[in-house]
Design a protein around this motif. Structure first.
Motif, PDB file in Angstrom:
ATOM      1  N   ALA A 171      39.482  42.464  56.576  1.00  0.00           N
ATOM      2  CA  ALA A 171      39.990  42.941  55.297  1.00  0.00           C
ATOM      3  C   ALA A 171      38.852  43.491  54.449  1.00  0.00           C
ATOM      4  O   ALA A 171      37.676  43.251  54.723  1.00  0.00           O
ATOM      5  N   VAL A 172      39.232  44.214  53.428  1.00  0.00           N
ATOM      6  CA  VAL A 172      38.295  44.651  52.397  1.00  0.00           C
ATOM      7  C   VAL A 172      38.819  44.118  51.068  1.00  0.00           C
ATOM      8  O   VAL A 172      40.021  44.121  50.817  1.00  0.00           O
ATOM      9  N   GLY A 173      37.913  43.609  50.254  1.00  0.00           N
ATOM     10  CA  GLY A 173      38.259  43.131  48.926  1.00  0.00           C
ATOM     11  C   GLY A 173      37.357  43.784  47.901  1.00  0.00           C
ATOM     12  O   GLY A 173      36.166  43.971  48.156  1.00  0.00           O
ATOM     13  N   VAL A 174      37.913  44.133  46.752  1.00  0.00           N
ATOM     14  CA  VAL A 174      37.160  44.836  45.712  1.00  0.00           C
ATOM     15  C   VAL A 174      37.416  44.157  44.369  1.00  0.00           C
ATOM     16  O   VAL A 174      38.545  43.795  44.057  1.00  0.00           O
ATOM     17  N   ILE A 175      36.327  44.001  43.607  1.00  0.00           N
ATOM     18  CA  ILE A 175      36.426  43.505  42.238  1.00  0.00           C
ATOM     19  C   ILE A 175      35.735  44.506  41.327  1.00  0.00           C
ATOM     20  O   ILE A 175      34.634  44.962  41.619  1.00  0.00           O
ATOM     21  N   GLU A 176      36.393  44.829  40.212  1.00  0.00           N
ATOM     22  CA  GLU A 176      35.797  45.681  39.188  1.00  0.00           C
ATOM     23  C   GLU A 176      35.638  44.855  37.921  1.00  0.00           C
ATOM     24  O   GLU A 176      36.572  44.170  37.507  1.00  0.00           O
ATOM     25  N   THR A 177      34.446  44.909  37.343  1.00  0.00           N
ATOM     26  CA  THR A 177      34.169  44.123  36.139  1.00  0.00           C
ATOM     27  C   THR A 177      33.681  45.012  35.012  1.00  0.00           C
ATOM     28  O   THR A 177      33.259  46.143  35.229  1.00  0.00           O
ATOM     29  N   LEU A 178      33.695  44.454  33.834  1.00  0.00           N
ATOM     30  CA  LEU A 178      33.091  45.088  32.676  1.00  0.00           C
ATOM     31  C   LEU A 178      31.757  44.393  32.446  1.00  0.00           C
ATOM     32  O   LEU A 178      31.715  43.198  32.160  1.00  0.00           O
ATOM     33  N   GLY A 179      30.671  45.113  32.642  1.00  0.00           N
ATOM     34  CA  GLY A 179      29.333  44.556  32.445  1.00  0.00           C
ATOM     35  C   GLY A 179      28.686  44.115  33.742  1.00  0.00           C
ATOM     36  O   GLY A 179      29.350  43.640  34.662  1.00  0.00           O
ATOM     37  N   PHE A 180      27.374  44.322  33.801  1.00  0.00           N
ATOM     38  CA  PHE A 180      26.623  43.974  35.008  1.00  0.00           C
ATOM     39  C   PHE A 180      26.546  42.474  35.271  1.00  0.00           C
ATOM     40  O   PHE A 180      26.682  42.046  36.424  1.00  0.00           O
ATOM     41  N   PRO A 181      26.321  41.616  34.255  1.00  0.00           N
ATOM     42  CA  PRO A 181      26.256  40.182  34.562  1.00  0.00           C
ATOM     43  C   PRO A 181      27.511  39.657  35.251  1.00  0.00           C
ATOM     44  O   PRO A 181      27.427  38.798  36.144  1.00  0.00           O
ATOM     45  N   ALA A 182      28.668  40.172  34.878  1.00  0.00           N
ATOM     46  CA  ALA A 182      29.915  39.703  35.493  1.00  0.00           C
ATOM     47  C   ALA A 182      30.003  40.115  36.955  1.00  0.00           C
ATOM     48  O   ALA A 182      30.426  39.321  37.804  1.00  0.00           O
ATOM     49  N   VAL A 183      29.587  41.336  37.297  1.00  0.00           N
ATOM     50  CA  VAL A 183      29.645  41.760  38.695  1.00  0.00           C
ATOM     51  C   VAL A 183      28.592  41.025  39.521  1.00  0.00           C
ATOM     52  O   VAL A 183      28.816  40.700  40.685  1.00  0.00           O
ATOM     53  N   LEU A 184      27.454  40.733  38.929  1.00  0.00           N
ATOM     54  CA  LEU A 184      26.428  39.970  39.635  1.00  0.00           C
ATOM     55  C   LEU A 184      26.921  38.556  39.935  1.00  0.00           C
ATOM     56  O   LEU A 184      26.775  38.060  41.054  1.00  0.00           O
ATOM     57  N   ALA A 185      27.524  37.915  38.947  1.00  0.00           N
ATOM     58  CA  ALA A 185      28.077  36.571  39.149  1.00  0.00           C
ATOM     59  C   ALA A 185      29.193  36.587  40.187  1.00  0.00           C
ATOM     60  O   ALA A 185      29.280  35.698  41.044  1.00  0.00           O
ATOM     61  N   ALA A 186      30.052  37.606  40.129  1.00  0.00           N
ATOM     62  CA  ALA A 186      31.158  37.714  41.083  1.00  0.00           C
ATOM     63  C   ALA A 186      30.632  37.907  42.499  1.00  0.00           C
ATOM     64  O   ALA A 186      31.078  37.239  43.437  1.00  0.00           O
ATOM     65  N   ALA A 187      29.670  38.814  42.677  1.00  0.00           N
ATOM     66  CA  ALA A 187      29.115  39.075  44.007  1.00  0.00           C
ATOM     67  C   ALA A 187      28.442  37.829  44.568  1.00  0.00           C
ATOM     68  O   ALA A 187      28.599  37.492  45.741  1.00  0.00           O
ATOM     69  N   ASP A 188      27.695  37.133  43.728  1.00  0.00           N
ATOM     70  CA  ASP A 188      27.019  35.908  44.158  1.00  0.00           C
ATOM     71  C   ASP A 188      28.029  34.859  44.610  1.00  0.00           C
ATOM     72  O   ASP A 188      27.889  34.262  45.674  1.00  0.00           O
ATOM     73  N   ALA A 189      29.061  34.665  43.812  1.00  0.00           N
ATOM     74  CA  ALA A 189      30.087  33.671  44.160  1.00  0.00           C
ATOM     75  C   ALA A 189      30.838  34.058  45.422  1.00  0.00           C
ATOM     76  O   ALA A 189      31.171  33.200  46.250  1.00  0.00           O
ATOM     77  N   MET A 190      31.090  35.347  45.598  1.00  0.00           N
ATOM     78  CA  MET A 190      31.856  35.792  46.761  1.00  0.00           C
ATOM     79  C   MET A 190      31.118  35.506  48.062  1.00  0.00           C
ATOM     80  O   MET A 190      31.715  35.015  49.016  1.00  0.00           O
ATOM     81  N   VAL A 191      29.825  35.829  48.119  1.00  0.00           N
ATOM     82  CA  VAL A 191      29.107  35.628  49.385  1.00  0.00           C
ATOM     83  C   VAL A 191      28.771  34.166  49.628  1.00  0.00           C
ATOM     84  O   VAL A 191      28.540  33.770  50.773  1.00  0.00           O
ATOM     85  N   LYS A 192      28.735  33.365  48.579  1.00  0.00           N
ATOM     86  CA  LYS A 192      28.448  31.937  48.750  1.00  0.00           C
ATOM     87  C   LYS A 192      29.688  31.115  49.082  1.00  0.00           C
ATOM     88  O   LYS A 192      29.573  30.022  49.613  1.00  0.00           O
ATOM     89  N   SER A 233      37.133  34.430  48.954  1.00  0.00           N
ATOM     90  CA  SER A 233      35.976  35.038  48.318  1.00  0.00           C
ATOM     91  C   SER A 233      36.355  35.764  47.034  1.00  0.00           C
ATOM     92  O   SER A 233      35.662  35.640  46.006  1.00  0.00           O
ATOM     93  N   ILE A 234      37.423  36.521  47.053  1.00  0.00           N
ATOM     94  CA  ILE A 234      37.872  37.249  45.865  1.00  0.00           C
ATOM     95  C   ILE A 234      38.260  36.263  44.759  1.00  0.00           C
ATOM     96  O   ILE A 234      37.933  36.470  43.587  1.00  0.00           O
ATOM     97  N   ALA A 235      38.934  35.184  45.119  1.00  0.00           N
ATOM     98  CA  ALA A 235      39.308  34.182  44.120  1.00  0.00           C
ATOM     99  C   ALA A 235      38.061  33.592  43.450  1.00  0.00           C
ATOM    100  O   ALA A 235      38.020  33.431  42.227  1.00  0.00           O
ATOM    101  N   ALA A 236      37.043  33.296  44.239  1.00  0.00           N
ATOM    102  CA  ALA A 236      35.791  32.761  43.683  1.00  0.00           C
ATOM    103  C   ALA A 236      35.091  33.802  42.823  1.00  0.00           C
ATOM    104  O   ALA A 236      34.527  33.479  41.771  1.00  0.00           O
ATOM    105  N   GLY A 237      35.117  35.058  43.241  1.00  0.00           N
ATOM    106  CA  GLY A 237      34.491  36.125  42.470  1.00  0.00           C
ATOM    107  C   GLY A 237      35.172  36.356  41.136  1.00  0.00           C
ATOM    108  O   GLY A 237      34.509  36.576  40.119  1.00  0.00           O
ATOM    109  N   ILE A 238      36.488  36.296  41.123  1.00  0.00           N
ATOM    110  CA  ILE A 238      37.237  36.461  39.873  1.00  0.00           C
ATOM    111  C   ILE A 238      36.887  35.342  38.904  1.00  0.00           C
ATOM    112  O   ILE A 238      36.608  35.579  37.721  1.00  0.00           O
ATOM    113  N   LYS A 239      36.867  34.130  39.410  1.00  0.00           N
ATOM    114  CA  LYS A 239      36.550  32.975  38.555  1.00  0.00           C
ATOM    115  C   LYS A 239      35.146  33.109  37.981  1.00  0.00           C
ATOM    116  O   LYS A 239      34.933  32.913  36.783  1.00  0.00           O
TER     117      LYS A 239
END
Length: 103
Positions: free
Chosen positions: A4-25, A56-62
């Protein structure tokens, strides 16, 4: 094995960094694409098995929502995208991302 492919779009860089970190962990996924969009929006795309991408997407959203000032604008999961979608959109593994493929 459906990938599958999952995509998250955020407002602001800190949010996308936190989401990416949570997703891969949180699951066995690999980041295959990231980019800036308009008006301070950022996007990150991951690939992995369907069940792993869902977790992973659920963790990234949170994580994105819990970031100070962060906002998750949208997210989406495509189980087993067809080859023509992979060919046109930047969701395939490249030389840079191939080393991080887990599956």
């Amino acid at each position: 094995m459906p990938i599958a492919v999952g995509v998250i779009e955020t407002l602001g860089f800190p949010a996308v960094l936190a989401a990416a970190d949570a997703m891969v962990k949180s699951a066995e996924v690999a980041i295959v694409h990231h980019d800036k969009a308009e008006s301070g929006r950022f996007v990150v795309a991951i690939r992995g098995q369907v069940s792993e991408v869902k977790c992973s997407i659920a963790a990234g959203i949170k994580a994105g929502e819990e970031t100070y000032g962060g906002e998750v604008i949208t997210h989406y999961i495509v189980p087993n995208p067809p080859d023509n979608v992979e060919f046109v959109l930047p969701i395939h593994f490249t030389e840079k991302t191939e080393n991080f493929r887990i599956f």
